[in-house]
Enzyme design. Structure first.
Site, PDB file in Angstrom:
ATOM      1  N   ASP A   1       0.866  -1.181   0.000  1.00 55.12           N
ATOM      2  CA  ASP A   1       0.000   0.000   0.000  1.00 55.12           C
ATOM      3  C   ASP A   1       0.899   1.227   0.000  1.00 55.12           C
ATOM      4  O   ASP A   1       2.088   1.136   0.322  1.00 55.12           O
ATOM      5  CB  ASP A   1      -0.909  -0.005   1.238  1.00 55.12           C
ATOM      6  CG  ASP A   1      -1.913   1.142   1.237  1.00 55.12           C
ATOM      7  OD1 ASP A   1      -2.234   1.654   0.150  1.00 55.12           O
ATOM      8  OD2 ASP A   1      -2.371   1.527   2.321  1.00 55.12           O
ATOM      9  N   SER A   2       0.314   2.368  -0.335  1.00 53.37           N
ATOM     10  CA  SER A   2       1.087   3.610  -0.291  1.00 53.37           C
ATOM     11  C   SER A   2       1.421   4.003   1.145  1.00 53.37           C
ATOM     12  O   SER A   2       2.325   4.807   1.367  1.00 53.37           O
ATOM     13  CB  SER A   2       0.309   4.732  -0.968  1.00 53.37           C
ATOM     14  OG  SER A   2      -0.942   4.912  -0.334  1.00 53.37           O
TER      15      SER A   2
ATOM     16  N   TYR B   1      -0.260   8.522  -2.597  1.00 53.93           N
ATOM     17  CA  TYR B   1      -0.175   8.315  -4.035  1.00 53.93           C
ATOM     18  C   TYR B   1      -1.244   9.118  -4.782  1.00 53.93           C
ATOM     19  O   TYR B   1      -1.128   9.357  -5.970  1.00 53.93           O
ATOM     20  CB  TYR B   1      -0.360   6.835  -4.367  1.00 53.93           C
ATOM     21  CG  TYR B   1       0.850   5.964  -4.138  1.00 53.93           C
ATOM     22  CD1 TYR B   1       1.990   6.438  -3.470  1.00 53.93           C
ATOM     23  CD2 TYR B   1       0.858   4.646  -4.577  1.00 53.93           C
ATOM     24  CE1 TYR B   1       3.090   5.620  -3.262  1.00 53.93           C
ATOM     25  CE2 TYR B   1       1.951   3.822  -4.378  1.00 53.93           C
ATOM     26  CZ  TYR B   1       3.066   4.303  -3.719  1.00 53.93           C
ATOM     27  OH  TYR B   1       4.158   3.488  -3.522  1.00 53.93           O
ATOM     28  N   GLY B   2      -2.300   9.506  -4.070  1.00 55.79           N
ATOM     29  CA  GLY B   2      -3.451  10.121  -4.732  1.00 55.79           C
ATOM     30  C   GLY B   2      -3.152  11.443  -5.412  1.00 55.79           C
ATOM     31  O   GLY B   2      -3.859  11.834  -6.344  1.00 55.79           O
TER      32      GLY B   2
ATOM     33  N   CYS C   1      -4.133  -0.898  -2.333  1.00 52.15           N
ATOM     34  CA  CYS C   1      -4.158   0.554  -2.500  1.00 52.15           C
ATOM     35  C   CYS C   1      -5.055   0.853  -3.687  1.00 52.15           C
ATOM     36  O   CYS C   1      -4.816   0.341  -4.791  1.00 52.15           O
ATOM     37  CB  CYS C   1      -2.752   1.077  -2.747  1.00 52.15           C
ATOM     38  SG  CYS C   1      -2.662   2.826  -3.191  1.00 52.15           S
ATOM     39  N   ASN C   2      -6.098   1.639  -3.462  1.00 52.30           N
ATOM     40  CA  ASN C   2      -7.037   1.925  -4.544  1.00 52.30           C
ATOM     41  C   ASN C   2      -6.398   2.717  -5.672  1.00 52.30           C
ATOM     42  O   ASN C   2      -6.624   2.439  -6.850  1.00 52.30           O
ATOM     43  CB  ASN C   2      -8.236   2.685  -3.978  1.00 52.30           C
ATOM     44  CG  ASN C   2      -9.182   1.789  -3.217  1.00 52.30           C
ATOM     45  OD1 ASN C   2     -10.064   1.162  -3.776  1.00 52.30           O
ATOM     46  ND2 ASN C   2      -8.978   1.697  -1.908  1.00 52.30           N
ATOM     47  N   THR C   3      -5.558   3.696  -5.340  1.00 46.09           N
ATOM     48  CA  THR C   3      -4.911   4.501  -6.376  1.00 46.09           C
ATOM     49  C   THR C   3      -3.966   3.652  -7.213  1.00 46.09           C
ATOM     50  O   THR C   3      -3.962   3.736  -8.448  1.00 46.09           O
ATOM     51  CB  THR C   3      -4.141   5.673  -5.742  1.00 46.09           C
ATOM     52  OG1 THR C   3      -5.047   6.477  -4.993  1.00 46.09           O
ATOM     53  CG2 THR C   3      -3.480   6.528  -6.809  1.00 46.09           C
TER      54      THR C   3
ATOM     55  N   GLU D   1      -6.691   7.582  11.557  1.00 46.16           N
ATOM     56  CA  GLU D   1      -5.317   7.479  12.050  1.00 46.16           C
ATOM     57  C   GLU D   1      -5.165   8.115  13.437  1.00 46.16           C
ATOM     58  O   GLU D   1      -4.289   7.720  14.210  1.00 46.16           O
ATOM     59  CB  GLU D   1      -4.353   8.103  11.044  1.00 46.16           C
ATOM     60  CG  GLU D   1      -4.275   7.299   9.743  1.00 46.16           C
ATOM     61  CD  GLU D   1      -3.114   7.693   8.860  1.00 46.16           C
ATOM     62  OE1 GLU D   1      -2.330   8.581   9.256  1.00 46.16           O
ATOM     63  OE2 GLU D   1      -2.983   7.104   7.767  1.00 46.16           O
TER      64      GLU D   1
ATOM     65  N   CYS E   1     -11.702   2.946   0.210  1.00 46.14           N
ATOM     66  CA  CYS E   1     -10.411   3.318   0.802  1.00 46.14           C
ATOM     67  C   CYS E   1     -10.147   2.343   1.938  1.00 46.14           C
ATOM     68  O   CYS E   1     -11.066   1.997   2.689  1.00 46.14           O
ATOM     69  CB  CYS E   1     -10.440   4.753   1.319  1.00 46.14           C
ATOM     70  SG  CYS E   1      -8.959   5.219   2.270  1.00 46.14           S
ATOM     71  N   THR E   2      -8.905   1.923   2.073  1.00 48.77           N
ATOM     72  CA  THR E   2      -8.596   0.887   3.052  1.00 48.77           C
ATOM     73  C   THR E   2      -8.683   1.375   4.496  1.00 48.77           C
ATOM     74  O   THR E   2      -8.702   0.560   5.418  1.00 48.77           O
ATOM     75  CB  THR E   2      -7.191   0.307   2.792  1.00 48.77           C
ATOM     76  OG1 THR E   2      -6.250   1.386   2.651  1.00 48.77           O
ATOM     77  CG2 THR E   2      -7.190  -0.518   1.515  1.00 48.77           C
ATOM     78  N   HIS E   3      -8.746   2.684   4.714  1.00 54.93           N
ATOM     79  CA  HIS E   3      -8.961   3.200   6.070  1.00 54.93           C
ATOM     80  C   HIS E   3     -10.424   3.086   6.506  1.00 54.93           C
ATOM     81  O   HIS E   3     -10.719   2.994   7.697  1.00 54.93           O
ATOM     82  CB  HIS E   3      -8.580   4.687   6.158  1.00 54.93           C
ATOM     83  CG  HIS E   3      -7.114   4.962   6.244  1.00 54.93           C
ATOM     84  ND1 HIS E   3      -6.264   4.764   5.181  1.00 54.93           N
ATOM     85  CD2 HIS E   3      -6.340   5.437   7.262  1.00 54.93           C
ATOM     86  CE1 HIS E   3      -5.032   5.110   5.531  1.00 54.93           C
ATOM     87  NE2 HIS E   3      -5.055   5.518   6.793  1.00 54.93           N
TER      88      HIS E   3
END
Length: 265
Positions: free
Chosen positions: A10-11, A42-43, A73-75, A152, A184-186
């Protein structure tokens, strides 16, 4: 080869929610997680830069002897997955298509919402993938940039968080969506708050859960499934912070191991 670990990148650290689901869903497997925290996010990078970073990330994981790679990572999935699959011989899976398939399977009225980072929403990756399969679907997308810092910070269920979530979800009011993709992974850490605001009539699609199922299918198809012992995972980062261990343990639902720092090239 079946005893080799699965690579995940992931980024940053959001992909740890994907690692958590993989550990739970595939208890016989071992994993190597790489978070490119020195170059996050990365976005706001160009697609060419994201592809270059992603290729470097896979090469790093390949040096660790992984048998397949999960792009958590979606991006990176949106911008780099076809290039990665063309560049490398090992199986490489991204988070978008599993989420899209689950959303289409879940919806009854073909009204689907998608939330994600600004970069993911701007790419229209989910919308295009849904419409490619179901042209009559109505897809409503919304960027929710404040969700990441809230998660976070550990503010997953506070009055401030509920207020922010409610504000971001306003565009879906009155649209009769019956499915919402957490792009989004968050965002899985906000599922209880999001579900409470949307009500029982809306199915939440967690790409972390869906990609875990997809990995299980690919492992069986390609005869790469491990018979165990599993459950071991390493975490590699390109940078770290004093709060990483606390955040990582929260994302994983278990204590994070000592991390290894590397330079990406």
């Amino acid at each position: 080869m079946s005893q080799q670990p699965i690579g995940v990148f992931d980024s940053g650290i959001g992909g740890l929610t994907v690692l958590k689901e993989l550990l739970d869903f595939l208890p016989n497997e071992n994993f190597v997680y790489f978070g490119d925290t020195a170059r996050v996010p990365y976005g706001n990078k160009s697609a060419d830069t994201v592809r270059r970073f992603s290729i470097e990330n896979v090469k790093l994981l390949q040096e660790r002897g992984v048998k397949m790679v999960v792009v958590a990572c979606n991006t990176a999935t949106a911008d780099a997955l076809p290039a990665l699959q063309a560049e490398f011989k090992l199986p490489i899976i991204g988070v978008i298509q599993p989420g899209v398939r689950a959303a289409l399977a879940a919806t009854h009225n073909h009204r689907i919402g998608v939330i994600g980072t600004a970069g993911t929403i701007r790419s229209m990756a989910y919308q295009n993938a849904i419409l490619a399969v179901s042209p009559d679907a109505r897809v409503v997308s919304k960027a929710c940039p404040l969700f990441v810092p809230l998660v976070e910070e550990g503010w997953t269920d506070t009055p401030v968080t509920r207020m922010v979530v409610e504000e971001y979800l306003k565009p879906f009011a009155g649209l009769s969506i019956d499915t919402l993709v957490l792009g989004c992974t968050h965002y899985p850490l906000l599922k209880p708050v999001i579900a409470a605001l949307l009500g029982k009539g809306v199915t939440l699609v967690d790409s972390a859960v869906e990609i875990s199922r997809e990995v299980g299918v690919v492992l069986k198809q390609q005869k790469l499934a491990s018979k165990g012992p599993g459950g071991h995972f390493d975490i590699i980062l390109s940078d770290t912070s004093p709060t990483f261990a606390e955040i990582a343990s929260r994302f994983l639902g278990r204590r994070a191991p000592e991390i290894e720092l590397v330079s990406v090239r």
